[in-house]
Write a protein that holds these residues in place. Structure first.
Motif, PDB file in Angstrom:
ATOM      1  N   THR A 147       0.577  -1.120   0.028  1.00 31.94           N
ATOM      2  CA  THR A 147      -0.118  -0.042   0.037  1.00 31.94           C
ATOM      3  C   THR A 147       0.751   1.153  -0.016  1.00 31.94           C
ATOM      4  OG1 THR A 147      -0.174   0.122   2.304  1.00 31.94           O
ATOM      5  CG2 THR A 147      -1.855  -1.053   1.433  1.00 31.94           C
ATOM      6  N   ILE A 150      -1.208   4.566   4.835  1.00 34.53           N
ATOM      7  CA  ILE A 150      -1.814   3.715   6.111  1.00 34.53           C
ATOM      8  C   ILE A 150      -3.263   3.387   6.035  1.00 34.53           C
ATOM      9  CG2 ILE A 150      -2.172   3.764   8.547  1.00 34.53           C
ATOM     10  CD1 ILE A 150       0.490   5.024   8.871  1.00 34.53           C
ATOM     11  N   GLU A 151      -3.910   4.488   5.349  1.00 34.09           N
ATOM     12  CA  GLU A 151      -5.273   4.677   4.912  1.00 34.09           C
ATOM     13  C   GLU A 151      -5.777   3.631   4.146  1.00 34.09           C
ATOM     14  OE1 GLU A 151      -6.876   8.333   4.181  1.00 34.09           O
ATOM     15  OE2 GLU A 151      -9.111   7.598   3.593  1.00 34.09           O
ATOM     16  N   SER A 153      -4.232   0.753   3.859  1.00 31.38           N
ATOM     17  CA  SER A 153      -3.869  -0.423   4.706  1.00 31.38           C
ATOM     18  C   SER A 153      -5.155  -0.701   5.397  1.00 31.38           C
ATOM     19  CB  SER A 153      -2.948  -0.357   5.381  1.00 31.38           C
ATOM     20  OG  SER A 153      -1.518  -0.546   4.817  1.00 31.38           O
ATOM     21  N   GLN A 154      -5.539   0.374   5.856  1.00 35.08           N
ATOM     22  CA  GLN A 154      -6.833   0.300   6.986  1.00 35.08           C
ATOM     23  C   GLN A 154      -7.922   0.018   6.132  1.00 35.08           C
ATOM     24  OE1 GLN A 154      -6.692   4.203   8.795  1.00 35.08           O
ATOM     25  NE2 GLN A 154      -5.679   3.462  10.346  1.00 35.08           N
ATOM     26  N   GLU A 155      -8.129   0.461   4.684  1.00 35.86           N
ATOM     27  CA  GLU A 155      -9.164  -0.124   3.961  1.00 35.86           C
ATOM     28  C   GLU A 155      -9.136  -1.566   3.691  1.00 35.86           C
ATOM     29  OE1 GLU A 155     -12.694  -0.365   1.366  1.00 35.86           O
ATOM     30  OE2 GLU A 155     -11.881   1.445   2.675  1.00 35.86           O
ATOM     31  N   TYR A 157      -7.780  -3.781   5.773  1.00 38.64           N
ATOM     32  CA  TYR A 157      -8.226  -4.526   7.040  1.00 38.64           C
ATOM     33  C   TYR A 157      -9.876  -4.538   7.270  1.00 38.64           C
ATOM     34  CZ  TYR A 157      -3.180  -3.515   8.225  1.00 38.64           C
ATOM     35  OH  TYR A 157      -1.926  -3.780   8.046  1.00 38.64           O
ATOM     36  N   ARG A 158     -10.284  -3.419   6.905  1.00 46.50           N
ATOM     37  CA  ARG A 158     -11.678  -3.433   7.126  1.00 46.50           C
ATOM     38  C   ARG A 158     -12.563  -4.569   5.975  1.00 46.50           C
ATOM     39  NH1 ARG A 158     -10.864   2.336   7.456  1.00 46.50           N
ATOM     40  NH2 ARG A 158     -10.868   2.633   5.101  1.00 46.50           N
ATOM     41  N   LYS A 163      -3.060  -8.631   8.769  1.00 47.77           N
ATOM     42  CA  LYS A 163      -1.862  -7.950   8.875  1.00 47.77           C
ATOM     43  C   LYS A 163      -0.704  -8.487   8.274  1.00 47.77           C
ATOM     44  CE  LYS A 163      -3.410  -4.568  12.561  1.00 47.77           C
ATOM     45  NZ  LYS A 163      -3.142  -3.747  13.640  1.00 47.77           N
TER      46      LYS A 163
END
Length: 368
Positions: A147, A150-151, A153-155, A157-158, A163
């Motif tokens: 990615t 970080i945003e 990456s969070q997408e 994870y959602r 991880k």
């Protein structure tokens, strides 16, 4: 370890360049096969960039050419399947969100090959964009994800990714930009118009919603010309747009249509411009790093960091917003931007380090 590196469009070539440089300088024994699908076939958008970026010639070129989304997807899948029947790699590495990446990811996955997505997790939330569909398809089937933020990456994870599948590494486009910045070169138009630094606007348009309908394209161009004074507006015309422009009567002494530029020429104009107006996500990233005011001629972006951190603003395509944005620019009130985390020119190296360290990438038989 054997990797298939997939490319087919100009943005792909820019992104994979950083990965190829990192492989060749790592001396780790990683082998790669460069597959060019031929989705972009114009000289300046395709093979010319291999020379600009000192890339090796593709190992295979599918020469898919033009066609509808379905025609290109089907042709790429059939062509890549034949290559995989000859020899399977450990990894199929795709970048970005174009038809080439989506088609090859599906083909590889169905043949039991691990898929790695570079520039994963980006979302515009705009389902009218073919690229948004491609991103979601690739991310839904890929095995590992690199990615740019970080945003992003969070997408992922959602959406259920773990991880140990997701790696925040930065932006390969910026690796290439910084590597070749000293080699940017002036295009012919620079001397022809006697352009000076910060005395012209740069314009790019290629999204179907902006260029396929004559009225939309005419409205955008008219709005820009009505609010740009006598400042030259340089518009490198994408092949898909050229035929439509022939049908538009838009006399203007300071709007200049030119043929597509090489990578080094385009970024020379970008670096020296007063501002860029664009519907390209990649240009917003390059403008952010080069600290050039950027106006996105769309209602959304899959790269929010260029707005939240960088020099970009989403202004859409209506006349009022274009007028306000250009007024702010000419009043010297455009915001100052910063550079997002890890956009430092070392992303390709980080990707290769992960590939070397992750044991999962070394499993699976390579079939001749």
């Amino acid at each position: 370890m054997q990797i298939d590196i997939i490319a087919g469009t100009r943005p792909n070539f820019i992104k994979i360049a950083a990965i190829i440089y990192a492989i060749e300088s790592s001396k780790t024994g990683i082998k790669y096969r460069l597959i060019h699908t031929g989705q972009h076939y114009d000289e300046k958008l395709s093979l010319g960039i291999f020379r600009d970026l000192n890339l090796p010639a593709p190992d295979r070129n599918l020469n898919i050419g033009s066609g509808s989304q379905a025609e290109q997807t089907g042709g790429i899948m059939l062509g890549y399947e034949e290559i995989l029947k000859e020899k399977k790699p450990n990894i199929c590495l795709v970048v970005g969100d174009v038809t080439t990446s989506m088609a090859c990811a599906i083909t590889a996955k169905k043949m039991g090959i691990k898929v790695v997505h570079v520039e994963a997790g980006l979302r515009s939330k705009d389902w009218s964009m073919p690229e948004e569909i491609n991103r979601i398809i690739i991310d839904s089937i890929a095995d590992y994800f690199f990615t740019t933020t970080i945003e992003a990456s969070q997408e992922l994870y959602r959406n259920g990714k773990s991880k140990d599948q997701v790696f925040f590494v930065g932006n390969t486009m910026i690796d290439t930009l910084l590597r070749f910045k000293p080699k940017f070169q002036a295009p012919e138009i620079w001397n022809k118009l006697d352009l000076q630094k910060k005395n012209y606007l740069l314009l790019t348009l290629h999204r179907p919603s902006n260029v396929d309908k004559i009225q939309n394209l005419k409205r955008i161009l008219s709005s820009i010309m009505e609010n740009s004074g006598e400042v030259p507006v340089i518009f490198p015309v994408h092949p898909r747009t050229a035929s439509i422009l022939e049908k538009i009567s838009l006399p203007s002494k300071n709007l200049f249509f030119i043929k597509p530029l090489s990578y080094l020429e385009f970024n020379f104009l970008l670096q020296n411009s007063m501002a860029v107006l664009t519907d390209s996500g990649g240009v917003t990233e390059e403008a952010t790093v080069l600290q050039i005011p950027c106006m996105t001629l769309r209602e959304n972006t899959e790269r929010p960091e260029t707005v939240q951190i960088g020099t970009n603003e989403i202004i859409g395509t209506n006349k009022e917003n274009i007028e306000k944005a250009l007024f702010k620019l000419f009043a010297n009130k455009w915001k100052k931007g910063a550079i997002p985390e890890l956009w430092d020119g070392k992303t390709g190296k980080r990707i290769i380090e992960v590939l070397i360290e992750e044991k999962a990438f070394h499993t699976g038989q390579i079939i001749d």
